[in-house]
Each structure stands twice: as structure tokens, then as C-alpha cells.
Design an enzyme around this catalytic site. Sequence first.
Site, PDB file in Angstrom:
ATOM      1  N   GLU A  49      -3.275   1.019   4.936  1.00 30.84           N
ATOM      2  CA  GLU A  49      -2.551  -0.249   5.120  1.00 30.84           C
ATOM      3  C   GLU A  49      -3.226  -1.180   6.130  1.00 30.84           C
ATOM      4  OE1 GLU A  49       1.626   0.522   5.850  1.00 30.84           O
ATOM      5  OE2 GLU A  49       1.924   1.304   3.831  1.00 30.84           O
ATOM      6  N   GLU A  95       1.630   5.698  -1.922  1.00 31.77           N
ATOM      7  CA  GLU A  95       2.914   5.717  -1.210  1.00 31.77           C
ATOM      8  C   GLU A  95       3.943   5.040  -2.097  1.00 31.77           C
ATOM      9  OE1 GLU A  95       3.369   4.542   2.894  1.00 31.77           O
ATOM     10  OE2 GLU A  95       1.323   5.195   3.377  1.00 31.77           O
TER      11      GLU A  95
END
Length: 502
Positions: free
Chosen positions: A175, A294
Site C-alpha cells: 500500500e 487483501e
Amino acid sequence: MASNKAKMILEKDFKIAEIDKRVYGSFIEHLGRAVYGGIYEPGHPQADENGFRQDVIEMVKELQVPLVRYPGGNFVSGYNWEDGVGPVAERPRRLDLAWRTTETNEIGTNEFMKWAELANAEVNMAVNLGTRGIDAARNLVEYCNHPSGSYYSDLRISHGVKDPYKIKTWCLGNEMDGPWQIGHKTAAEYGRIAAEAAKVMKWVDPTIELVACGSSNRNMPTFAEWEATVLDHTYDHVEFISLHQYYGNRDNDVANYLALSLEMDDFIKSVISIADYIKAKKRSKKKINLAFDEWNVWYHSNEQDKKIEPWSIAPPQLEDIYNFEDALLVGCMLITMLKHADRLKIACLAQLVNVIAPIMTEENGTAWKQTIFYPFMHTSVFGRGVALNPIISSPKYDSKDFTDVPVLESTAVYNEEKEELTIFAVNRDLEEGLHLECDIRNFEGYQVIEHIVLENDDLKKTNSAQGTPVEPHTNGNAAIDGGLVTAMLPKLSWNVIRLAKK
């Protein structure tokens, strides 16, 4: 009533692709009680000689998780992997800035690799591209995958691990588009370091596959532009671009909530388009695949997490207790991913134990299954083979954010080797059952062997250590006659119709 009928046609030749088993992957981060108190609790009655809870391992085996992403997540962007190897007594305690806790480093690379082996899973290892970079990444690959005769491979051997782990899949950071991330970067900054890290990691071990960071979620202001820029830099060096997405029913609007898998579908299609745009731009013959590493429901624990005492060790964090409606959405999300089996090759349910997880544990107590455990288990166990492209006609409805939401969310998997056909189906109707007719004349001699149903009159019903009222039953009424499967799918239900050649 004609309004609550759905039809489906399944043909052996209407194939999307062979399903990569890695789509049934999961994730364990050094976060909350995922590691300490989750997979690892040395004083527990069920702990083995390594301190690993065997009751948890048995549940992970039940889910047949083939791949586990580790050690993060946000955690990895501040993690020095060297802290977690060598004699445990000599390992430093560190402040984990990602989750404002204290990391003891009692569990590190070698311990986790041991746990994964016991759980019959491979590891999807993430490298730190936040506070670290190219050097630490290549050294970790050398430590894990090089046989011997070099500094880091011999260091591993000195730590009691003779044979290399041969870890296949690696994540290039986590991320990195997020301002919350330690070492947050622009797309160009990340693209450059990811490309250079990828190069040297593959020089150490040319057999590995690499995942570049996509956007943290579809709503990021930099979404699409981020993917395009990152792939522009990394295209020749990576195999995958990642997707992350979590959903929640914050407005208590069930019809809209269960339609969120349509947004997930659009997200997947968008990222495929961006990857193919860069392929065209580069005149490349190479195809980039997707790693949805995710995904889950996450919103129940948000308020509770604001009260955590900073710098505590393994406090309860992100401990969402899932209800029945969450299991329905998870089922819809799994079906959505199978529809993209041609490009979606890795997915990681985030996470596996205690932290937004299908498995929960009590300290010194029992382990139990959350509502979302069941659709994930059914899909993982019975969803191996070829994803079929069903022709579906279903009633539709409109919700706050979506139009033309199919009442029937469904797909099918054909396992030619076992001569099995499995239909996964969610009935999104809030009021009534859905009569399903499925034409499988192409599958001659097939019989219904089981119709599993997950249903509950209370959408907010949860499981706990005291009992699991949300559990599947096998009393579904699917039947076959002359190549036509008929079944009544109860209102708001998850269904698994299993057929096999007699």
C-alpha cells in the site's frame, strides 16, 4: 411466481480458465492477536513444541489455505527482517509504528515458515520498501532461497535451517500509495524502487514471481493513474499487480450491502484494463495478472480500535465479529473472483486468525469459526478445477448505489479429474426464496450429491466461543431430472450444489 425464478445454463466448453489454487490464499500480519495469541500461544493446552496452537492449524487445514501472505500489511513497511532471525533471546523489541504496538520479534521468518509448513501452506513473502529498500530485499531473498555458500544463506544455515525455502511469491512492499504508510511514495517513486528491487531479487533467484503494489483501494484519489505509472516502471520485472478492498454495512442497508460485489467486479475489470493498456503501450507480449491480496469485510471493530493503549503487546485489534449478512457478502465476493479466473491468480482473505478473520481464539481457551468461515471453506474445498462461464437470467433489483443487481449471484466450477461439478449461489432476495433451474445436459450421468445451505432468520446473528448458531446444513432440496437441476434457494442464503458423475 415468475418474478422469483432464475435460470442458468452450464456447458463444459464455456470455460473461463483453470482456477489457480492461490485464489484461496490468506494473510497473517504482525498485527493484534494474529500471531501472538492467534497462531502462537506457547502456554496453551493445544500448543505443540513450537508454541503453535494445533486447534488453529487444524482449522486452517480445514480451509485448505494454499498460500499465506506475511508479515504485512502496514507492518512490513517498518520491519527489519533481521530482527526476527537468530537466537530469540537476542532479538530486539521494536516500536511498531504502523499499529502503535510493541513487537517482541519472538516470531520471525524461520518460525513462520515452520508454521506454514505445519498448516500445509506456502508463504507469500513481503519485503519492506518503506523504511528499507533494494539491499534488504535482495538479502532476504538470499537468506530464504539461496542454497548455501553466501553470507545470508550460510546465516540461515547457522540458524538451523539447512535447506532453502524456495519461496515462490513475493510482494514488493505494501500500500505504498497510502499517506498512512511508513515510507509513503508517489507512483513514480514507488515504481522506480519496485523495479530496481525486483531486478536484484530476481538476480538472486530467477524463479520467483513478484507482486507490485496497486492502489490501497478503489476510492484512492490516485487510483488508475497509480497503477498505470507503477506498471510503466515495473512491467518487465513483475508478474502481478495487487488490489485491496474492504467493505462494510455502515448504513445498515442490506440490499445495497450485498450488491457491493458488483463494485468489486468493476474494480477487477478496471485494473485488467489498465494493465492491458500498459501492455499495448509497451508493445509487450507479456500479460500481467492480478493479486487481490487483501479483501474482506472490515468495519465492526473501527470504534473499539480507537481505545487501544499505545505500545502494548499484541492487543486485540481489528477483531470484527462477523454476522450472517457478512457471510453472504463474502460468498458474493468469492463468486466474483472466480468469474475472473483467467486474470485473477492470487487472492488473500485478510486475515486468517483473530484479525478480521474467519478463525477466532480465546486466550488459554477455545478456537471457533466465524460466519465467514463457511463460504470461504466451501469455495476453497469444492472450487478447484475450471471456472465455467454460466449463462444466467435472473430477476434484478435497484439499490441506493446500484442498478440491475441480479438476485442470483452464481458461478460454477468443473473438476474434470474428479468428474465433479459445483454450483455456488447466493440468493440476494430479502423477502422470498428463489427457484433455480440449471441446464446441465452437457454433463451426462451427473447426479446431485449434496446441497449445502447457509441461512439464518437473523441477519445480525453472530457466532462466538459459546456457540456457533450460524452454521451450514445439508438439507437443500436440489434435484436433477433429465439434465435439469432444480433447487429452491432460501431467501438471503449461500448455497453449494454439488454434482458428480454416478
